[in-house]
Design a protein around this motif. Structure first.
Motif, PDB file in Angstrom:
ATOM      1  N   GLU A  50      28.132  15.995  21.149  1.00  0.00           N
ATOM      2  CA  GLU A  50      27.072  16.790  20.535  1.00  0.00           C
ATOM      3  C   GLU A  50      26.936  16.479  19.047  1.00  0.00           C
ATOM      4  N   THR A  51      28.063  16.394  18.363  1.00  0.00           N
ATOM      5  CA  THR A  51      28.035  16.152  16.919  1.00  0.00           C
ATOM      6  C   THR A  51      27.439  14.787  16.590  1.00  0.00           C
ATOM      7  N   LEU A  52      27.905  13.755  17.269  1.00  0.00           N
ATOM      8  CA  LEU A  52      27.380  12.414  17.009  1.00  0.00           C
ATOM      9  C   LEU A  52      25.916  12.302  17.413  1.00  0.00           C
ATOM     10  N   GLY A  53      25.519  12.991  18.479  1.00  0.00           N
ATOM     11  CA  GLY A  53      24.115  13.001  18.868  1.00  0.00           C
ATOM     12  C   GLY A  53      23.246  13.611  17.781  1.00  0.00           C
ATOM     13  N   ARG A  54      23.745  14.687  17.169  1.00  0.00           N
ATOM     14  CA  ARG A  54      23.005  15.326  16.085  1.00  0.00           C
ATOM     15  C   ARG A  54      22.912  14.404  14.872  1.00  0.00           C
ATOM     16  N   PHE A  55      24.001  13.704  14.563  1.00  0.00           N
ATOM     17  CA  PHE A  55      23.974  12.746  13.458  1.00  0.00           C
ATOM     18  C   PHE A  55      22.950  11.647  13.731  1.00  0.00           C
ATOM     19  N   ALA A  56      22.892  11.181  14.985  1.00  0.00           N
ATOM     20  CA  ALA A  56      21.961  10.108  15.340  1.00  0.00           C
ATOM     21  C   ALA A  56      20.520  10.552  15.124  1.00  0.00           C
ATOM     22  N   VAL A  57      20.211  11.778  15.527  1.00  0.00           N
ATOM     23  CA  VAL A  57      18.859  12.302  15.341  1.00  0.00           C
ATOM     24  C   VAL A  57      18.504  12.338  13.858  1.00  0.00           C
ATOM     25  N   THR A  58      19.452  12.735  13.033  1.00  0.00           N
ATOM     26  CA  THR A  58      19.219  12.775  11.586  1.00  0.00           C
ATOM     27  C   THR A  58      18.925  11.386  11.038  1.00  0.00           C
ATOM     28  N   GLU A  59      19.686  10.395  11.492  1.00  0.00           N
ATOM     29  CA  GLU A  59      19.477   9.028  11.014  1.00  0.00           C
ATOM     30  C   GLU A  59      18.090   8.520  11.412  1.00  0.00           C
ATOM     31  N   PHE A  60      17.640   8.852  12.623  1.00  0.00           N
ATOM     32  CA  PHE A  60      16.307   8.413  13.028  1.00  0.00           C
ATOM     33  C   PHE A  60      15.242   9.094  12.174  1.00  0.00           C
ATOM     34  N   GLY A  61      15.479  10.344  11.817  1.00  0.00           N
ATOM     35  CA  GLY A  61      14.553  11.017  10.910  1.00  0.00           C
ATOM     36  C   GLY A  61      14.479  10.319   9.567  1.00  0.00           C
ATOM     37  N   HIS A  62      15.619   9.828   9.081  1.00  0.00           N
ATOM     38  CA  HIS A  62      15.629   9.081   7.824  1.00  0.00           C
ATOM     39  C   HIS A  62      14.826   7.789   7.955  1.00  0.00           C
ATOM     40  N   PHE A  63      15.001   7.104   9.083  1.00  0.00           N
ATOM     41  CA  PHE A  63      14.239   5.883   9.329  1.00  0.00           C
ATOM     42  C   PHE A  63      12.738   6.166   9.271  1.00  0.00           C
ATOM     43  N   GLU A  64      12.309   7.225   9.928  1.00  0.00           N
ATOM     44  CA  GLU A  64      10.887   7.554   9.935  1.00  0.00           C
ATOM     45  C   GLU A  64      10.388   7.893   8.536  1.00  0.00           C
ATOM     46  N   MET A  65      11.211   8.550   7.746  1.00  0.00           N
ATOM     47  CA  MET A  65      10.836   8.902   6.385  1.00  0.00           C
ATOM     48  C   MET A  65      10.563   7.650   5.546  1.00  0.00           C
ATOM     49  N   VAL A  66      11.476   6.674   5.633  1.00  0.00           N
ATOM     50  CA  VAL A  66      11.305   5.442   4.857  1.00  0.00           C
ATOM     51  C   VAL A  66      10.128   4.640   5.396  1.00  0.00           C
ATOM     52  N   ARG A  67      10.002   4.583   6.706  1.00  0.00           N
ATOM     53  CA  ARG A  67       8.899   3.851   7.329  1.00  0.00           C
ATOM     54  C   ARG A  67       7.553   4.406   6.864  1.00  0.00           C
ATOM     55  N   GLU A  68       7.444   5.732   6.817  1.00  0.00           N
ATOM     56  CA  GLU A  68       6.201   6.369   6.389  1.00  0.00           C
ATOM     57  C   GLU A  68       5.901   6.077   4.922  1.00  0.00           C
ATOM     58  N   LEU A  69       6.936   6.003   4.094  1.00  0.00           N
ATOM     59  CA  LEU A  69       6.716   5.698   2.688  1.00  0.00           C
ATOM     60  C   LEU A  69       6.203   4.265   2.519  1.00  0.00           C
ATOM     61  N   ILE A  70       6.760   3.335   3.283  1.00  0.00           N
ATOM     62  CA  ILE A  70       6.287   1.949   3.233  1.00  0.00           C
ATOM     63  C   ILE A  70       4.819   1.888   3.654  1.00  0.00           C
ATOM     64  N   ALA A  71       4.483   2.568   4.755  1.00  0.00           N
ATOM     65  CA  ALA A  71       3.106   2.572   5.251  1.00  0.00           C
ATOM     66  C   ALA A  71       2.157   3.206   4.243  1.00  0.00           C
ATOM     67  N   ALA A  72       2.636   4.241   3.537  1.00  0.00           N
ATOM     68  CA  ALA A  72       1.797   4.913   2.546  1.00  0.00           C
ATOM     69  C   ALA A  72       1.444   4.001   1.381  1.00  0.00           C
ATOM     70  N   ARG A  73       2.215   2.957   1.201  1.00  0.00           N
ATOM     71  CA  ARG A  73       1.942   1.991   0.137  1.00  0.00           C
ATOM     72  C   ARG A  73       1.025   0.859   0.613  1.00  0.00           C
ATOM     73  N   GLY A  74       0.501   1.024   1.828  1.00  0.00           N
ATOM     74  CA  GLY A  74      -0.450   0.052   2.343  1.00  0.00           C
ATOM     75  C   GLY A  74       0.172  -1.199   2.927  1.00  0.00           C
ATOM     76  N   LEU A  75       1.459  -1.157   3.241  1.00  0.00           N
ATOM     77  CA  LEU A  75       2.157  -2.313   3.793  1.00  0.00           C
ATOM     78  C   LEU A  75       2.519  -2.064   5.247  1.00  0.00           C
ATOM     79  N   ASP A  76       2.679  -3.126   5.990  1.00  0.00           N
ATOM     80  CA  ASP A  76       3.116  -3.050   7.378  1.00  0.00           C
ATOM     81  C   ASP A  76       4.630  -2.864   7.381  1.00  0.00           C
ATOM     82  N   PRO A  77       5.131  -1.711   7.854  1.00  0.00           N
ATOM     83  CA  PRO A  77       6.579  -1.482   7.832  1.00  0.00           C
ATOM     84  C   PRO A  77       7.367  -2.586   8.533  1.00  0.00           C
TER      85      PRO A  77
END
Length: 226
Positions: A50-77
């Motif tokens: 359960e704990t590692l699964g929760r950590f994994a979900v958090t890491e994917f959220g971080h990935f999406e956050m950075v991906r969205e910032l790249i896209a917001a700058r008009g670049l292809d992530p």
């Protein structure tokens, strides 16, 4: 492989270095999600899973956050992230854990060194990059859980200590090699120098000394010699 739209070189601007850092962080977070998900499935207890699964979900959220910032700058992530895929995948191939406890040690060491590396590089860039690194780096809660779980594993089986300490040294070597190669390829040292710091040789030496010092402190907290 799709060619990156970014141009890096010895005179790379801080903006280029920042975009490279975003691509690097994004792929590191995605691979952290994948590895933690795999580790969760192999967990010896439901609580660990359960704990590692929760950590994994958090890491994917971080990935999406950075991906969205790249896209917001008009670049292809994908184009920004893709240049880092082969080298990071190769590092993970060379450091395939032998069991679940080596997997935890790998998360503890690699994530710690990566977080320190991102923070030190971002300190020479714009405030937005520094804020992002602060938001996505491995949380203290995650680090403390990994440390406590490893301490328990060693307490239960003291013979694990020497093996995991040796594994930690190997992981540090791989992480430092990776950081050096990426730093040189994408001219992070030049970006730091552009911010009015020392020459790049001195900056690189100081940065790696910090990475080793912080790693040694984390390993001591496990009761191990780095």
């Amino acid at each position: 492989m799709t060619k990156s739209p970014l141009t890096f070189g010895s005179a790379a601007a801080a903006q280029d270095a920042e975009l490279a850092l975003l691509g690097l962080i994004a792929y590191q977070e995605l691979t952290a999600f994948e590895h933690l998900s795999s580790d969760a499935r192999l967990s010896p207890t439901l609580v660990d899973r359960e704990t590692l699964g929760r950590f994994a979900v958090t890491e994917f959220g971080h990935f999406e956050m950075v991906r969205e910032l790249i896209a917001a700058r008009g670049l292809d992530p994908q184009e920004v992230i893709e240049p880092f895929m082969a080298s990071l995948d190769e590092m993970h191939r060379r450091t395939k854990p032998g069991d679940w406890y080596e997997s935890l040690t790998k998360a503890y060491v690699i994530d710690g060194v990566a977080a320190d590396f991102y923070a030190l590089i971002a300190s020479g860039l714009e405030p937005e990059a520094r804020t992002l690194v602060e938001e996505v780096k491995t949380s203290q809660t995650n680090t403390e859980w990994l440390r406590e779980r490893l301490q328990l594993a060693i307490s239960d089986h003291p013979e694990r200590a020497s093996r995991l300490a040796l594994w930690g040294r190997r992981l540090l070597g791989e992480a430092l090699t990776q950081a050096r190669e990426i730093g040189e390829t994408y001219d992070f040292w030049g970006a730091l120098q552009a911010e009015g710091r020392n020459d790049r040789g001195q900056e690189m030496t100081a940065l790696f000394a910090r990475l080793v010092e912080n790693h040694s402190r984390r390993m001591r907290q496990l009761g191990m010699t780095a």
